[in-house]
Design an enzyme around this catalytic site. Sequence first.
Site, PDB file in Angstrom:
ATOM      1  N   CYS A   2      11.912  12.532  23.665  1.00 46.50           N
ATOM      2  CA  CYS A   2      11.552  11.677  24.808  1.00 46.50           C
ATOM      3  C   CYS A   2      10.104  11.222  24.700  1.00 46.50           C
ATOM      4  O   CYS A   2       9.276  11.865  24.070  1.00 46.50           O
ATOM      5  CB  CYS A   2      11.730  12.454  26.110  1.00 46.50           C
ATOM      6  SG  CYS A   2      13.408  12.977  26.379  1.00 46.50           S
ATOM      7  N   ARG A  30       9.892   7.913  18.309  1.00 49.53           N
ATOM      8  CA  ARG A  30      10.317   9.272  18.697  1.00 49.53           C
ATOM      9  C   ARG A  30      11.828   9.383  18.819  1.00 49.53           C
ATOM     10  O   ARG A  30      12.367  10.472  18.984  1.00 49.53           O
ATOM     11  CB  ARG A  30       9.636   9.670  20.012  1.00 49.53           C
ATOM     12  CG  ARG A  30       8.132   9.658  19.951  1.00 49.53           C
ATOM     13  CD  ARG A  30       7.518   9.740  21.341  1.00 49.53           C
ATOM     14  NE  ARG A  30       7.633  11.033  21.931  1.00 49.53           N
ATOM     15  CZ  ARG A  30       6.758  12.041  21.741  1.00 49.53           C
ATOM     16  NH1 ARG A  30       5.730  11.841  20.958  1.00 49.53           N
ATOM     17  NH2 ARG A  30       6.913  13.211  22.314  1.00 49.53           N
ATOM     18  N   TRP A  77      15.739  10.915  24.868  1.00 52.37           N
ATOM     19  CA  TRP A  77      16.605  11.364  23.768  1.00 52.37           C
ATOM     20  C   TRP A  77      17.433  12.490  24.378  1.00 52.37           C
ATOM     21  O   TRP A  77      16.905  13.545  24.718  1.00 52.37           O
ATOM     22  CB  TRP A  77      15.767  11.867  22.597  1.00 52.37           C
ATOM     23  CG  TRP A  77      16.545  12.120  21.356  1.00 52.37           C
ATOM     24  CD1 TRP A  77      16.862  11.222  20.371  1.00 52.37           C
ATOM     25  CD2 TRP A  77      17.143  13.357  20.945  1.00 52.37           C
ATOM     26  NE1 TRP A  77      17.599  11.815  19.392  1.00 52.37           N
ATOM     27  CE2 TRP A  77      17.804  13.131  19.715  1.00 52.37           C
ATOM     28  CE3 TRP A  77      17.193  14.626  21.505  1.00 52.37           C
ATOM     29  CZ2 TRP A  77      18.496  14.131  19.038  1.00 52.37           C
ATOM     30  CZ3 TRP A  77      17.872  15.622  20.836  1.00 52.37           C
ATOM     31  CH2 TRP A  77      18.517  15.362  19.616  1.00 52.37           C
ATOM     32  N   ASN A 103       9.682  15.030  29.547  1.00 46.02           N
ATOM     33  CA  ASN A 103       9.974  15.312  28.133  1.00 46.02           C
ATOM     34  C   ASN A 103       9.985  16.829  28.004  1.00 46.02           C
ATOM     35  O   ASN A 103       9.029  17.499  28.383  1.00 46.02           O
ATOM     36  CB  ASN A 103       8.902  14.714  27.219  1.00 46.02           C
ATOM     37  CG  ASN A 103       9.120  15.105  25.753  1.00 46.02           C
ATOM     38  OD1 ASN A 103      10.259  15.362  25.343  1.00 46.02           O
ATOM     39  ND2 ASN A 103       8.058  15.178  24.986  1.00 46.02           N
ATOM     40  N   GLY A 104      11.096  17.372  27.488  1.00 47.20           N
ATOM     41  CA  GLY A 104      11.158  18.823  27.306  1.00 47.20           C
ATOM     42  C   GLY A 104      12.517  19.353  27.727  1.00 47.20           C
ATOM     43  O   GLY A 104      13.458  18.596  27.942  1.00 47.20           O
ATOM     44  N   GLU A 486      15.394  18.221  -0.781  1.00 47.17           N
ATOM     45  CA  GLU A 486      14.841  17.030  -0.126  1.00 47.17           C
ATOM     46  C   GLU A 486      15.707  15.806  -0.399  1.00 47.17           C
ATOM     47  O   GLU A 486      15.989  15.006   0.495  1.00 47.17           O
ATOM     48  CB  GLU A 486      13.408  16.801  -0.605  1.00 47.17           C
ATOM     49  CG  GLU A 486      12.764  15.519  -0.125  1.00 47.17           C
ATOM     50  CD  GLU A 486      12.742  15.347   1.391  1.00 47.17           C
ATOM     51  OE1 GLU A 486      12.972  16.337   2.120  1.00 47.17           O
ATOM     52  OE2 GLU A 486      12.530  14.207   1.849  1.00 47.17           O
ATOM     53  N   LYS A 490      17.558  13.488   2.453  1.00 48.76           N
ATOM     54  CA  LYS A 490      17.414  12.027   2.547  1.00 48.76           C
ATOM     55  C   LYS A 490      18.788  11.366   2.642  1.00 48.76           C
ATOM     56  O   LYS A 490      19.054  10.535   3.494  1.00 48.76           O
ATOM     57  CB  LYS A 490      16.683  11.468   1.320  1.00 48.76           C
ATOM     58  CG  LYS A 490      15.197  11.615   1.249  1.00 48.76           C
ATOM     59  CD  LYS A 490      14.395  10.902   2.297  1.00 48.76           C
ATOM     60  CE  LYS A 490      14.198  11.647   3.560  1.00 48.76           C
ATOM     61  NZ  LYS A 490      13.335  12.779   3.659  1.00 48.76           N
ATOM     62  N   GLU A 493      20.660  12.169   5.974  1.00 52.54           N
ATOM     63  CA  GLU A 493      20.166  11.640   7.254  1.00 52.54           C
ATOM     64  C   GLU A 493      20.258  10.130   7.349  1.00 52.54           C
ATOM     65  O   GLU A 493      20.329   9.587   8.450  1.00 52.54           O
ATOM     66  CB  GLU A 493      18.743  12.120   7.533  1.00 52.54           C
ATOM     67  CG  GLU A 493      17.679  11.649   6.598  1.00 52.54           C
ATOM     68  CD  GLU A 493      16.299  12.150   7.033  1.00 52.54           C
ATOM     69  OE1 GLU A 493      16.052  12.291   8.233  1.00 52.54           O
ATOM     70  OE2 GLU A 493      15.476  12.399   6.158  1.00 52.54           O
ATOM     71  N   HIS A 509      28.147  30.906  -8.258  1.00 51.27           N
ATOM     72  CA  HIS A 509      28.311  31.962  -7.236  1.00 51.27           C
ATOM     73  C   HIS A 509      29.056  31.432  -6.016  1.00 51.27           C
ATOM     74  O   HIS A 509      28.831  31.894  -4.905  1.00 51.27           O
ATOM     75  CB  HIS A 509      26.930  32.502  -6.838  1.00 51.27           C
ATOM     76  CG  HIS A 509      26.211  33.163  -7.968  1.00 51.27           C
ATOM     77  ND1 HIS A 509      26.566  34.392  -8.469  1.00 51.27           N
ATOM     78  CD2 HIS A 509      25.188  32.722  -8.745  1.00 51.27           C
ATOM     79  CE1 HIS A 509      25.781  34.713  -9.484  1.00 51.27           C
ATOM     80  NE2 HIS A 509      24.932  33.709  -9.673  1.00 51.27           N
ATOM     81  N   LYS A 608      11.993  10.565  15.024  1.00 48.57           N
ATOM     82  CA  LYS A 608      10.914  10.703  14.046  1.00 48.57           C
ATOM     83  C   LYS A 608      10.108  11.963  14.316  1.00 48.57           C
ATOM     84  O   LYS A 608       9.626  12.603  13.396  1.00 48.57           O
ATOM     85  CB  LYS A 608       9.979   9.485  14.121  1.00 48.57           C
ATOM     86  CG  LYS A 608       8.856   9.509  13.104  1.00 48.57           C
ATOM     87  CD  LYS A 608       9.388   9.486  11.696  1.00 48.57           C
ATOM     88  CE  LYS A 608       8.313   9.538  10.656  1.00 48.57           C
ATOM     89  NZ  LYS A 608       8.875   9.692   9.283  1.00 48.57           N
TER      90      LYS A 608
HETATM   91  C1  AGP Z   1      12.499  13.869   7.412  1.00 48.99           C
HETATM   92  O1  AGP Z   1      13.129  12.831   6.665  1.00 48.99           O
HETATM   93  C2  AGP Z   1      13.206  14.156   8.687  1.00 48.99           C
HETATM   94  N1  AGP Z   1      13.176  13.000   9.513  1.00 48.99           N
HETATM   95  C3  AGP Z   1      12.781  15.427   9.379  1.00 48.99           C
HETATM   96  O2  AGP Z   1      13.358  16.483   8.641  1.00 48.99           O
HETATM   97  C4  AGP Z   1      11.264  15.730   9.487  1.00 48.99           C
HETATM   98  O3  AGP Z   1      10.738  15.989   8.209  1.00 48.99           O
HETATM   99  C5  AGP Z   1      11.090  16.980  10.350  1.00 48.99           C
HETATM  100  O4  AGP Z   1      11.567  16.699  11.644  1.00 48.99           O
HETATM  101  C6  AGP Z   1       9.639  17.482  10.426  1.00 48.99           C
HETATM  102  O5  AGP Z   1       8.835  16.473  10.989  1.00 48.99           O
HETATM  103  P1  AGP Z   1       7.238  16.648  10.897  1.00 48.99           P
HETATM  104  O6  AGP Z   1       6.873  16.591   9.446  1.00 48.99           O
HETATM  105  O7  AGP Z   1       6.685  15.513  11.692  1.00 48.99           O
HETATM  106  O8  AGP Z   1       6.912  17.994  11.500  1.00 48.99           O
END
Ligand code: AGP
Length: 613
Positions: A2, A30, A77, A103-104, A486, A490, A493, A509, A608
């Site tokens: 939020c 956000r 959100w 927000n929270g 990583e 990518k 997501e 395994h 984000k």
């Molecule tokens: C990254 O592609 C993601 N959007 C997400 O995992 C992000 O890295 C994670 O939320 C941590 O965010 P920050 O680096 O702002 O703490």
Amino acid sequence: MCGIFGYVGSSEKDNPVTICIEGLKNLEYRGYDSAGIAGLINGKILAHKTVGRIQALEDCVSKENLKLQVAIAHTRWATHGKPTKINAHPHFDSEKKIALVHNGIIENFKKIKDRLVKEGVNFESDTDTEVIVHLLSHYYESDMLEALQRTLEDLEGSLAIAIVHKDYPNQIFAAARENPLAIGFHKGTCEAYLSSDPNALRNAELDILYLHNNEIAVIKPDEIDIFNIEGKKQVKETEKLELEEGSATKDGYEHFMLKEIFQQPATIQKAMENRISDAFGTAHFEDLTFSTHELQSVNRILILACGTSLHAGYVAASLLENIARIPTEVEIASEFRYANPIISENTLVIAISQSGETADTIAAVREVKAKGAKIIGVCNVKHSTLTREADSTLFLKAGPEISVCSTKAFTSQLTLLSLFTLFMARLRHLSKEDGQDFVKELRKLPMLVSDILEQSSRIEELGKKYSGFEHFFFLGRRYMYPTSLEAALKLKEISYVNATGYPAGELKHGPIALINENLATIAMCGNKQTFQKLLSNIEEVKARNGPILCFANEEHTQLEEIADDVFYLPEVMDTLACIPYSIAAQLFSYYIAKERGTDIDKPRNLAKSVTVE
Ligand code: AGP
């Protein structure tokens, strides 16, 4: 998550509605699913709420020609209650005298709601937020500050709230606990702003102050008073806003993600700028406040992070152990925050967060801070919460990263943490010559990454070819294992496909049971030390008819006899290979997502900055 934005001013020229809508646009990163605005004019509360993008709210308020003398606005959100208009903020008391945005997460909202319902309160929404405004109304007689104090005492959980009340025509009330809330004000022009993120204020002339836990703000155009939960007035430090350079426009790219991928030669260079000593084969950081002696005394490093930043932490841990010979652990912040950590005076904590606002990372940092740890933040956003919690912050200087999925920030984190490793190693055993060799390899990275980006059309072909798969394994060993994690994140997501990163040695395994012609295996072959071992794993996949794409060093041409496809990358040392291999994987994921037509910059359900736990 939020976002909150508010404005109160004496200037008739600037309609608080326009200012707040623009403020919400600066908070779009956000992530959200609905938006709303409320305020006061001529002693009346007016409000609008819409589902979907901020544009829908903007269209609604301009159609209604909404004018307000003071306004609070919100992007939601959804946590409790579906993303519907009724659940969007602001929320109101039964008499419509109070409007509130939040927000929270209120953890004891159910108990409070049951109590208020028994007292005859009618709830309109399914949100946890609505209990706050009804509780405020319950406690309010004639003093809003007192009502807020009592309300905060009843609430458990995280919050940042903004409130307008009919009895206070030209004021905003605000309060915060664990969640960020910044107040920007102009002494000269009698106006004040409220924002979840100070960078959303976009005005370097403002004085900025931040609400700390359980502080309450009474915001008027010409006066801002801050109180603690006992009602005692607080004296607050202010700072000036240093605006981040870099444009929030796509500059001709189809998506912010593609723009930010192609910025990486420059951002990797920027992360190294003014931080390398070629003469002594070491690094230096102007923002580091610890003494050399303190850093030489460090005998354990603890890395805290989430998501992509966590993956950077895994790479950094290998670098710090292998090159600086310092025992290093990595902890998932959302788990660690509930642990009872063992922190000694020689423990150094490195908290990695692009946004500096990730709730789990901030909570974990506050826990180790309470135990006396030395804390370095690695962050991309000035004035973020992490920069205020850490003893020192090393900034990525990557410029605003708009796309929800992190790309340039990740490789800047790796570059910066490679430099920090070099610095710590040279404080210990590493020779000048070895340091200079490492610096030479670091300095090759921007050009090496440019070479890869020039082959983006080849990667686009591969993306198209593999875009039909619903299941992927990413396999790698040593530094290629976090690289695989990583790369899988990518792809997951932004393409919404099932992608998992594994250490290649783990294949037999269990995961090998899944190998078949419908599961594509992507082998990250950038680790020379273990290449032969990985080759065996690739053979095992081949023997079970699994399609294989290898990202590999250009000398490993034997892969063409086994793999369905090979993308070659230039020679790079094992310890730095994650950077170029991740960039190739970023492009691979981007082109798959583009082929699948997903919302690449704002993937479904994602934000984000995850400012709630
Ligand atoms: C990254 O592609 C993601 N959007 C997400 O995992 C992000 O890295 C994670 O939320 C941590 O965010 P920050 O680096 O702002 O703490």
